[in-house]
Scaffold this motif. Structure first.
Motif, PDB file in Angstrom:
ATOM      1  N   ILE A   1      -4.394   9.625   4.783  1.00 42.51           N
ATOM      2  CA  ILE A   1      -5.648  10.044   4.151  1.00 42.51           C
ATOM      3  C   ILE A   1      -5.792  11.571   4.121  1.00 42.51           C
ATOM      4  O   ILE A   1      -6.620  12.083   3.382  1.00 42.51           O
ATOM      5  N   LEU A   2      -4.974  12.296   4.901  1.00 41.67           N
ATOM      6  CA  LEU A   2      -5.221  13.734   5.061  1.00 41.67           C
ATOM      7  C   LEU A   2      -4.532  14.682   4.065  1.00 41.67           C
ATOM      8  O   LEU A   2      -5.065  15.770   3.816  1.00 41.67           O
ATOM      9  N   PRO A   3      -3.385  14.345   3.474  1.00 43.30           N
ATOM     10  CA  PRO A   3      -2.734  15.295   2.561  1.00 43.30           C
ATOM     11  C   PRO A   3      -3.622  15.861   1.443  1.00 43.30           C
ATOM     12  O   PRO A   3      -3.438  17.037   1.080  1.00 43.30           O
TER      13      PRO A   3
ATOM     14  N   GLY B   1      -0.534  13.474  16.723  1.00 41.89           N
ATOM     15  CA  GLY B   1      -1.275  13.121  15.515  1.00 41.89           C
ATOM     16  C   GLY B   1      -1.497  14.302  14.593  1.00 41.89           C
ATOM     17  O   GLY B   1      -0.839  15.335  14.726  1.00 41.89           O
ATOM     18  N   PRO B   2      -2.427  14.150  13.630  1.00 41.27           N
ATOM     19  CA  PRO B   2      -2.638  15.213  12.650  1.00 41.27           C
ATOM     20  C   PRO B   2      -3.319  16.435  13.235  1.00 41.27           C
ATOM     21  O   PRO B   2      -4.159  16.315  14.133  1.00 41.27           O
ATOM     22  N   ARG B   3      -2.954  17.610  12.728  1.00 43.31           N
ATOM     23  CA  ARG B   3      -3.550  18.887  13.157  1.00 43.31           C
ATOM     24  C   ARG B   3      -3.910  19.700  11.923  1.00 43.31           C
ATOM     25  O   ARG B   3      -3.094  19.843  11.007  1.00 43.31           O
TER      26      ARG B   3
ATOM     27  N   ILE C   1       0.874  -1.182   0.000  1.00 40.75           N
ATOM     28  CA  ILE C   1       0.000   0.000   0.000  1.00 40.75           C
ATOM     29  C   ILE C   1       0.899   1.216   0.000  1.00 40.75           C
ATOM     30  O   ILE C   1       1.830   1.310   0.811  1.00 40.75           O
ATOM     31  N   VAL C   2       0.645   2.117  -0.940  1.00 45.45           N
ATOM     32  CA  VAL C   2       1.542   3.258  -1.103  1.00 45.45           C
ATOM     33  C   VAL C   2       1.601   4.044   0.199  1.00 45.45           C
ATOM     34  O   VAL C   2       0.580   4.260   0.860  1.00 45.45           O
ATOM     35  N   PHE C   3       2.806   4.479   0.590  1.00 51.15           N
ATOM     36  CA  PHE C   3       2.943   5.201   1.847  1.00 51.15           C
ATOM     37  C   PHE C   3       2.476   6.633   1.691  1.00 51.15           C
ATOM     38  O   PHE C   3       3.028   7.413   0.909  1.00 51.15           O
ATOM     39  N   SER C   4       1.435   6.974   2.445  1.00 54.19           N
ATOM     40  CA  SER C   4       0.910   8.330   2.483  1.00 54.19           C
ATOM     41  C   SER C   4       0.023   8.400   3.708  1.00 54.19           C
ATOM     42  O   SER C   4       0.229   7.667   4.679  1.00 54.19           O
TER      43      SER C   4
HETATM   44  O1  CP3 Z   1      -1.298   1.289   5.823  1.00 58.65           O
HETATM   45  C1  CP3 Z   1      -0.215   1.743   5.454  1.00 58.65           C
HETATM   46  O2  CP3 Z   1       0.887   1.162   5.698  1.00 58.65           O
HETATM   47  C2  CP3 Z   1      -0.183   3.002   4.577  1.00 58.65           C
HETATM   48  C3  CP3 Z   1      -0.044   4.227   5.269  1.00 58.65           C
HETATM   49  C4  CP3 Z   1      -1.194   4.887   6.035  1.00 58.65           C
HETATM   50  C5  CP3 Z   1      -0.946   5.818   7.071  1.00 58.65           C
HETATM   51  N1  CP3 Z   1      -2.131   6.327   7.477  1.00 58.65           N
HETATM   52  C6  CP3 Z   1       0.382   6.167   7.573  1.00 58.65           C
HETATM   53  C7  CP3 Z   1       0.510   6.899   8.847  1.00 58.65           C
HETATM   54  C8  CP3 Z   1      -2.572   4.822   5.865  1.00 58.65           C
HETATM   55  C9  CP3 Z   1      -3.374   3.948   4.928  1.00 58.65           C
HETATM   56  C10 CP3 Z   1      -3.155   5.745   6.776  1.00 58.65           C
HETATM   57  C11 CP3 Z   1      -4.602   6.003   6.848  1.00 58.65           C
HETATM   58  C12 CP3 Z   1      -5.133   6.837   7.942  1.00 58.65           C
HETATM   59  N2  CP3 Z   1      -4.586   7.953   8.491  1.00 58.65           N
HETATM   60  C13 CP3 Z   1      -6.403   6.652   8.530  1.00 58.65           C
HETATM   61  C14 CP3 Z   1      -7.383   5.587   8.152  1.00 58.65           C
HETATM   62  C15 CP3 Z   1      -7.074   4.257   8.759  1.00 58.65           C
HETATM   63  C16 CP3 Z   1      -7.236   4.190  10.230  1.00 58.65           C
HETATM   64  O3  CP3 Z   1      -6.215   4.004  10.910  1.00 58.65           O
HETATM   65  O4  CP3 Z   1      -8.383   4.284  10.706  1.00 58.65           O
HETATM   66  C17 CP3 Z   1      -6.580   7.662   9.496  1.00 58.65           C
HETATM   67  C18 CP3 Z   1      -7.784   7.860  10.401  1.00 58.65           C
HETATM   68  C19 CP3 Z   1      -5.424   8.488   9.450  1.00 58.65           C
HETATM   69  C20 CP3 Z   1      -5.168   9.724  10.228  1.00 58.65           C
HETATM   70  C21 CP3 Z   1      -3.950   9.645  11.031  1.00 58.65           C
HETATM   71  N3  CP3 Z   1      -2.670   9.645  10.511  1.00 58.65           N
HETATM   72  C22 CP3 Z   1      -3.832   9.616  12.435  1.00 58.65           C
HETATM   73  C23 CP3 Z   1      -5.003   9.607  13.392  1.00 58.65           C
HETATM   74  C24 CP3 Z   1      -2.470   9.600  12.749  1.00 58.65           C
HETATM   75  C25 CP3 Z   1      -1.838   9.698  14.110  1.00 58.65           C
HETATM   76  C26 CP3 Z   1      -1.991   8.445  14.908  1.00 58.65           C
HETATM   77  C27 CP3 Z   1      -0.885   7.480  14.589  1.00 58.65           C
HETATM   78  O5  CP3 Z   1      -1.178   6.303  14.421  1.00 58.65           O
HETATM   79  O6  CP3 Z   1       0.255   7.928  14.564  1.00 58.65           O
HETATM   80  C28 CP3 Z   1      -1.749   9.578  11.521  1.00 58.65           C
HETATM   81  C29 CP3 Z   1      -0.290   9.527  11.340  1.00 58.65           C
HETATM   82  C30 CP3 Z   1       0.257   8.376  10.517  1.00 58.65           C
HETATM   83  N4  CP3 Z   1      -0.275   7.907   9.329  1.00 58.65           N
HETATM   84  C31 CP3 Z   1       1.427   7.648  10.795  1.00 58.65           C
HETATM   85  C32 CP3 Z   1       1.603   6.716   9.755  1.00 58.65           C
HETATM   86  C33 CP3 Z   1       2.714   5.743   9.579  1.00 58.65           C
HETATM   87  C34 CP3 Z   1       2.358   7.893  11.970  1.00 58.65           C
HETATM   88  C35 CP3 Z   1       3.290   8.998  11.603  1.00 58.65           C
HETATM   89  C36 CP3 Z   1       4.609   8.896  12.309  1.00 58.65           C
HETATM   90  O7  CP3 Z   1       4.709   9.394  13.442  1.00 58.65           O
HETATM   91  O8  CP3 Z   1       5.566   8.347  11.708  1.00 58.65           O
END
Ligand code: CP3
Length: 361
Positions: free
Chosen positions: A90-92, A108-110, A85-88
């Motif tokens: 959902i918020l960008p 987390g995200p802000r 799954i491509v690394f990204s």
């Molecule tokens: O699945 C994968 O390997 C692909 C990457 C991916 C990330 N986020 C990387 C990420 C995917 C598919 C997501 C989706 C995502 N992001 C969702 C939907 C899935 C779910 O978990 O319900 C949601 C709600 C988010 C929003 C988000 N992004 C939150 C709430 C947070 C902070 C909480 C946390 O787990 O750190 C993120 C940050 C985030 N997204 C990280 C990663 C690897 C952590 C960033 C870091 O500190 O390195």
């Protein structure tokens, strides 16, 4: 009269039966073993990921195609998973619409300028993904080139409109979604415009990911099921999700509908669309599968926290999911929510090995 051609039309990509086990299971075709990939398979539980994040911010990694591709490939190279799954995140895509996004360490995200008025909704833009998400689209092209010879498919993804609206309105992750629900109930017309814009932007982004080489697409609706009762879901969310899935069907690749926390209305959430239903960990797999209909492929649904348990317990839980899948075609093994940062890499390795041993025919 025009001369009739006797030649068969050239088969398009989606007409040829895929060989990759993940894509076969997504279409309900027989497989030589149960495919497995894991939500958040690239992330903080991996020292190699933490090393990269030590040097670059989350948004830098996402926006630099070579870094995003490198992180995407980490768990494929380490564990031999059946899809990348491509690394990204959902918020960008919200940034291109005019929202200021940052990932704050430990928090987390802000969103710096969350939506609070109907005017804020009308000021949101809807520029094309080629302009705003070029880094992720390029990362998909790089990963596809790298993985094509290994026959490992690439998955693209996006957030569903309610989940993205909740971040846009709350400014971050919320426990109770009070602002989002208050806005939804007080300004129903602006709510419709907001979710309509999100559908436009996310559909365009998902189609662009498929055009860049993504061979499957997953839609994450992480919060609608936590925030809303069934009647509100059906009224304020389902029509928008249906529109999104209808638009994305044009991509011609399997679409996975992952709606978290929707056990109170699983059939209705699955009924919004998508080819494969992503199941969270709250229901036993067979019961959830029966509710969405056994004719539909499913993905899931090990509790990710089981990966923190000793191997005996973890193996028992993996076998339980497989037993409940009962060898039916159309099962993609996955966790029922993202892997936690505490996950031992060894347990991911053992999980993948065990699936290969137990399900190979
Ligand atoms: O699945 C994968 O390997 C692909 C990457 C991916 C990330 N986020 C990387 C990420 C995917 C598919 C997501 C989706 C995502 N992001 C969702 C939907 C899935 C779910 O978990 O319900 C949601 C709600 C988010 C929003 C988000 N992004 C939150 C709430 C947070 C902070 C909480 C946390 O787990 O750190 C993120 C940050 C985030 N997204 C990280 C990663 C690897 C952590 C960033 C870091 O500190 O390195």
């Amino acid at each position: 009269m025009a001369e009739q051609s006797v030649a068969e039309p050239a088969a398009t990509e989606e007409e040829v039966e895929p060989t990759a086990v993940f894509l076969r299971a997504c279409r309900g075709l027989p497989v030589e073993r149960t495919p497995v990939w894991l939500l958040r398979q690239a992330g903080r539980y991996q020292p190699a990921y933490r090393a990269i994040r030590g040097k670059h911010s989350m948004l830098e990694v996402i926006r630099t195609p070579e870094l995003a591709a490198q992180v995407t490939l980490l768990p494929i190279d380490s564990f031999g998973l059946d899809a990348a799954i491509v690394f990204s995140d959902i918020l960008p895509p919200l940034v291109g619409m005019g929202l200021d996004l940052d990932f704050v360490k430990g928090d987390g995200p802000r969103i710096g300028n969350p939506i609070s008025t109907t005017r804020d909704v009308d000021l949101l833009g809807a520029p094309p993904a080629e302009e705003t998400m070029a880094g992720t689209l390029e990362a998909i092209r790089i990963v596809r080139r790298e993985l094509e010879p290994r026959d490992v498919p690439v998955i693209g993804f996006a957030g569903a409109p309610f989940t993205l609206a909740s971040y846009a309105i709350e400014g971050g992750t919320s426990k109770d979604f009070t602002r989002t629900k208050a806005f939804m109930l007080s300004e129903p017309a602006a709510w419709k415009r907001l979710l309509g814009k999100l559908v436009t932007v996310q559909a365009d982004y998902l189609l662009a990911q498929a055009a860049a080489g993504a061979q499957a697409l997953q839609v994450f609706d992480s919060w609608a099921g936590r925030a809303l009762g069934r009647e509100d879901y059906l009224r304020y969310v389902a029509p928008h999700n249906r529109e999104l899935y209808a638009k994305v069907a044009a991509a011609g690749v399997p679409v996975i509908n992952f709606s978290l926390g929707v056990s109170a209305y699983l059939a209705e959430a699955a009924g919004c669309g998508g080819d494969v239903v992503g199941l969270d960990w709250s229901l036993p797999l067979d019961e959830a599968w029966e509710r969405v209909g056994f004719e539909r492929p499913v993905q899931g649904n090990l509790d990710p926290v089981a990966l923190l348990a000793p191997w005996r317990e973890l193996r028992f839980r993996i076998d339980d999911v497989l037993d409940r899948a009962g060898g039916r075609p159309g099962h993609v093994f996955n966790v029922g929510h993202g892997l936690t940062p505490q996950t031992p890499e060894d347990n991911v390795r053992r999980l993948v090995e065990h699936l290969r041993e137990r399900t190979s025919t």
